[in-house]
Design a protein around this motif. Structure first.
Motif, short mmCIF file in Angstrom:
data_model
loop_
_atom_site.label_atom_id
_atom_site.label_comp_id
_atom_site.label_asym_id
_atom_site.label_seq_id
_atom_site.Cartn_x
_atom_site.Cartn_y
_atom_site.Cartn_z
N GLY A 1 46.31 41.06 54.01
CA GLY A 1 44.92 40.38 53.45
C GLY A 1 44.92 39.80 51.66
N ASN A 2 43.33 38.87 51.39
CA ASN A 2 43.78 38.82 50.10
C ASN A 2 42.89 39.62 49.12
OD1 ASN A 2 45.06 36.51 51.25
ND2 ASN A 2 43.19 35.25 51.64
N ARG A 3 42.21 41.00 49.44
CA ARG A 3 42.15 41.79 49.22
C ARG A 3 42.51 42.24 47.78
NH1 ARG A 3 39.02 45.97 52.33
NH2 ARG A 3 40.86 46.75 53.07
N ALA A 4 44.11 42.87 47.21
CA ALA A 4 45.04 42.61 46.66
C ALA A 4 45.43 41.13 45.98
CB ALA A 4 46.36 43.60 47.49
N VAL A 5 45.44 40.51 45.97
CA VAL A 5 44.89 39.31 44.92
C VAL A 5 43.95 39.41 44.96
CG1 VAL A 5 45.09 36.87 45.43
CG2 VAL A 5 47.01 37.91 46.67
N LYS A 6 42.81 39.65 45.19
CA LYS A 6 41.91 39.35 44.50
C LYS A 6 41.59 40.74 43.37
CE LYS A 6 39.32 37.30 48.45
NZ LYS A 6 37.73 36.90 49.15
N ALA A 7 42.10 41.68 43.73
CA ALA A 7 41.69 42.84 42.98
C ALA A 7 42.56 42.81 41.82
CB ALA A 7 41.90 44.34 43.47
N LEU A 8 43.98 42.22 41.43
CA LEU A 8 44.91 42.02 40.37
C LEU A 8 43.84 40.54 39.85
CD1 LEU A 8 48.22 42.32 42.42
CD2 LEU A 8 47.19 44.22 41.15
N THR A 9 43.85 39.70 40.23
CA THR A 9 42.94 38.91 39.58
C THR A 9 41.56 39.21 39.02
OG1 THR A 9 43.70 37.40 41.80
CG2 THR A 9 41.75 36.23 40.08
N VAL A 10 40.88 40.06 39.29
CA VAL A 10 40.11 41.34 38.00
C VAL A 10 40.39 41.50 37.58
CG1 VAL A 10 38.61 42.55 38.13
CG2 VAL A 10 38.34 41.17 40.08
N ARG A 11 41.78 41.96 37.40
CA ARG A 11 42.53 43.08 36.78
C ARG A 11 43.13 41.76 35.41
NH1 ARG A 11 47.87 43.75 34.70
NH2 ARG A 11 48.26 42.83 36.38
N ILE A 12 43.79 40.71 35.41
CA ILE A 12 44.11 39.50 35.19
C ILE A 12 42.76 39.06 33.94
CG2 ILE A 12 45.34 37.90 34.41
CD1 ILE A 12 46.76 37.80 37.29
#
Length: 66
Positions: free
Chosen positions: A31-42
């Protein structure tokens, strides 16, 4: 007030980091949820850095020897 905003944003960074870890484990990389969560972190990390720079520039955060 300034300190409270920074602390809340740091808590958001930590929460986003752990949610990214959770989604990475849960989705097994499909999925893309991990990428979205890490994008929010950045994004939050960049915003914190910018706020600290602006806070120092406008005198909300005193420098050394002042």
């Amino acid at each position: 007030m300034f300190k409270l905003v920074i602390i809340l944003m740091l808590i958001g960074v930590i929460g986003s980091l752990f949610s990214g870890l959770f989604f990475l484990y849960r989705d097994r990389g499909t999925g893309n949820r991990a990428v979205k969560a890490l994008t929010v972190r950045i994004g939050l990390s960049i915003a914190i850095f910018a706020l600290l720079l602006l806070g120092h520039r406008f005198g909300l955060i005193p420098g050394y020897g002042q």
